[in-house]
Design a protein around this motif. Structure first.
Motif, PDB file in Angstrom:
ATOM      1  N   TYR A 112      25.998  -5.349  -0.895  1.00 47.35           N
ATOM      2  CA  TYR A 112      25.001  -5.205   0.160  1.00 47.35           C
ATOM      3  C   TYR A 112      25.561  -5.463   1.564  1.00 47.35           C
ATOM      4  O   TYR A 112      25.079  -4.808   2.653  1.00 47.35           O
ATOM      5  CB  TYR A 112      24.238  -6.539  -0.237  1.00 47.35           C
ATOM      6  N   SER A 115      27.064  -2.376   2.788  1.00 48.48           N
ATOM      7  CA  SER A 115      25.908  -1.176   2.982  1.00 48.48           C
ATOM      8  C   SER A 115      25.155  -1.546   4.068  1.00 48.48           C
ATOM      9  O   SER A 115      24.159  -0.641   4.354  1.00 48.48           O
ATOM     10  CB  SER A 115      25.258  -1.026   1.918  1.00 48.48           C
ATOM     11  N   GLN A 116      25.115  -2.918   4.570  1.00 46.59           N
ATOM     12  CA  GLN A 116      24.176  -3.166   5.487  1.00 46.59           C
ATOM     13  C   GLN A 116      23.936  -2.187   6.780  1.00 46.59           C
ATOM     14  O   GLN A 116      25.020  -2.149   7.498  1.00 46.59           O
ATOM     15  CB  GLN A 116      24.285  -4.771   5.943  1.00 46.59           C
ATOM     16  N   LEU A 119      21.124   1.303   5.022  1.00 42.01           N
ATOM     17  CA  LEU A 119      20.136   1.248   3.997  1.00 42.01           C
ATOM     18  C   LEU A 119      18.682   1.398   4.740  1.00 42.01           C
ATOM     19  O   LEU A 119      18.590   0.807   5.780  1.00 42.01           O
ATOM     20  CB  LEU A 119      20.091  -0.004   3.229  1.00 42.01           C
ATOM     21  N   SER A 120      17.993   2.192   3.911  1.00 46.58           N
ATOM     22  CA  SER A 120      16.514   2.078   4.200  1.00 46.58           C
ATOM     23  C   SER A 120      15.826   0.741   3.905  1.00 46.58           C
ATOM     24  O   SER A 120      16.349   0.080   3.061  1.00 46.58           O
ATOM     25  CB  SER A 120      15.753   3.225   3.577  1.00 46.58           C
ATOM     26  N   PRO A 121      14.699   0.395   4.680  1.00 46.93           N
ATOM     27  CA  PRO A 121      13.940  -0.920   4.029  1.00 46.93           C
ATOM     28  C   PRO A 121      13.744  -1.023   2.709  1.00 46.93           C
ATOM     29  O   PRO A 121      13.767  -1.787   2.009  1.00 46.93           O
ATOM     30  CB  PRO A 121      12.691  -0.969   4.941  1.00 46.93           C
ATOM     31  N   GLU A 123      15.562   0.406   0.125  1.00 46.88           N
ATOM     32  CA  GLU A 123      16.612   0.346  -0.513  1.00 46.88           C
ATOM     33  C   GLU A 123      17.244  -0.910  -0.427  1.00 46.88           C
ATOM     34  O   GLU A 123      17.582  -1.554  -1.413  1.00 46.88           O
ATOM     35  CB  GLU A 123      17.534   1.380   0.041  1.00 46.88           C
ATOM     36  N   GLU A 124      16.953  -1.661   0.772  1.00 48.53           N
ATOM     37  CA  GLU A 124      17.552  -2.889   0.967  1.00 48.53           C
ATOM     38  C   GLU A 124      16.637  -3.918   0.182  1.00 48.53           C
ATOM     39  O   GLU A 124      17.069  -5.069  -0.390  1.00 48.53           O
ATOM     40  CB  GLU A 124      16.955  -3.498   2.594  1.00 48.53           C
ATOM     41  N   ASP A 125      15.357  -3.639   0.049  1.00 47.28           N
ATOM     42  CA  ASP A 125      14.620  -4.604  -0.657  1.00 47.28           C
ATOM     43  C   ASP A 125      14.799  -4.542  -2.252  1.00 47.28           C
ATOM     44  O   ASP A 125      14.693  -5.527  -2.919  1.00 47.28           O
ATOM     45  CB  ASP A 125      12.937  -4.004  -0.360  1.00 47.28           C
ATOM     46  N   ILE A 127      17.850  -3.797  -3.459  1.00 48.20           N
ATOM     47  CA  ILE A 127      18.822  -4.563  -3.560  1.00 48.20           C
ATOM     48  C   ILE A 127      18.710  -6.127  -3.491  1.00 48.20           C
ATOM     49  O   ILE A 127      19.277  -6.867  -4.527  1.00 48.20           O
ATOM     50  CB  ILE A 127      20.024  -4.292  -2.551  1.00 48.20           C
ATOM     51  N   TRP A 128      17.895  -6.708  -2.750  1.00 40.97           N
ATOM     52  CA  TRP A 128      17.423  -7.811  -2.631  1.00 40.97           C
ATOM     53  C   TRP A 128      16.823  -8.420  -3.891  1.00 40.97           C
ATOM     54  O   TRP A 128      17.078  -9.764  -4.316  1.00 40.97           O
ATOM     55  CB  TRP A 128      16.624  -8.388  -1.408  1.00 40.97           C
ATOM     56  N   GLU A 210      28.494 -13.700   3.965  1.00 42.88           N
ATOM     57  CA  GLU A 210      27.201 -13.281   4.219  1.00 42.88           C
ATOM     58  C   GLU A 210      26.583 -14.054   5.460  1.00 42.88           C
ATOM     59  O   GLU A 210      26.018 -13.425   6.380  1.00 42.88           O
ATOM     60  CB  GLU A 210      26.474 -13.579   3.225  1.00 42.88           C
TER      61      GLU A 210
END
Length: 236
Positions: A112, A115-116, A119-121, A123-125, A127-128, A210
């Protein structure tokens, strides 16, 4: 229940034999002695065999108390060693599963962070959501580890008590054996614990990364917010 049935049978036989025992004086004395020996043997078997079932029914009268105690001590040390082996295996497996879960979490977090920004919102969601699920898995594995560790510590103390009791009762070989098993179990658990410590260090390092990345992002956003008014003033 089986031992109780044996004693009940002895009493029934003694009751049924009462008329014969006292029908004549001389034979009655001989038979009374015989039946008394049988009754005593049955009661001794109930007392010793009813709990551990370690002593054959017909051999109790030929064994001393010391011999019976040493046999019982051997049974206790054997049972304690088996208990320790099972809890050791469970604890090592729990620590191993915890370490695997932590390594998976570390890999997800590093992926993560790398890739930060790319990522689109959505995709980020996603992964989270995976990271949150993995953190829950780590917590569950840690709880399981602590539960088995508590049982293992109690079992280890039980083995110490059993070894001491066996040695005091004269069962030196049983005491030596259980102590050797304790040393092996302790060595294996220490290796597993060391693995978990190394894993937790890596997890802590990832958390630091992080936090640093989040701090950089916040600082970058703050700088951008300050630059906008300056650019706007220059255009005027």
């Amino acid at each position: 229940m089986a031992a109780l049935r044996k004693v009940t049978t002895c009493f029934r036989l003694l009751r049924s034999a009462a008329p014969v025992l006292f029908s004549s004086r001389k034979p009655a004395v001989l038979k009374a002695v015989k039946w008394t020996n049988i009754l005593y043997t049955g009661i001794a078997s109930l007392t010793v065999g009813g709990g551990l079932c370690a002593i054959p029914f017909k051999q109790v009268e030929h064994l001393s108390h010391d011999s019976l105690i040493r046999r019982a001590a051997s049974l206790v040390t054997d049972s304690s060693s088996t208990f320790l082996s099972q809890t050791t295996l469970a604890l090592i497996d729990a620590i191993t599963e915890y370490s695997k879960a932590v390594h998976t979490l570390i890999a997800l977090q590093r992926q993560y962070l790398q890739s930060q920004g790319n990522l689109s919102p959505a995709e980020e969601d996603k992964i989270w959501q995976v990271i949150i699920g993995q953190r829950s898995e780590v917590s569950d594995r840690q709880d399981e580890w602590k539960r088995f560790e508590s049982t293992w510590v109690s079992t280890f103390q039980l083995c110490e008590t059993a070894a001491e009791a066996a040695y005091t009762s004269g069962a030196e070989h049983a005491a030596i054996t259980v102590r050797a098993n304790m040393q092996v179990a302790e060595s294996q658990v220490e290796k597993a614990r060391k693995l978990s410590v190394d894993t937790e260090k890596k997890l802590a390092e990832t958390k630091v990364m992080e936090v640093e990345r989040v701090t950089q992002d916040v600082s970058s956003l703050h700088d951008n917010e300050e630059e906008v008014p300056e650019a706007y003033l220059r255009e005027d």
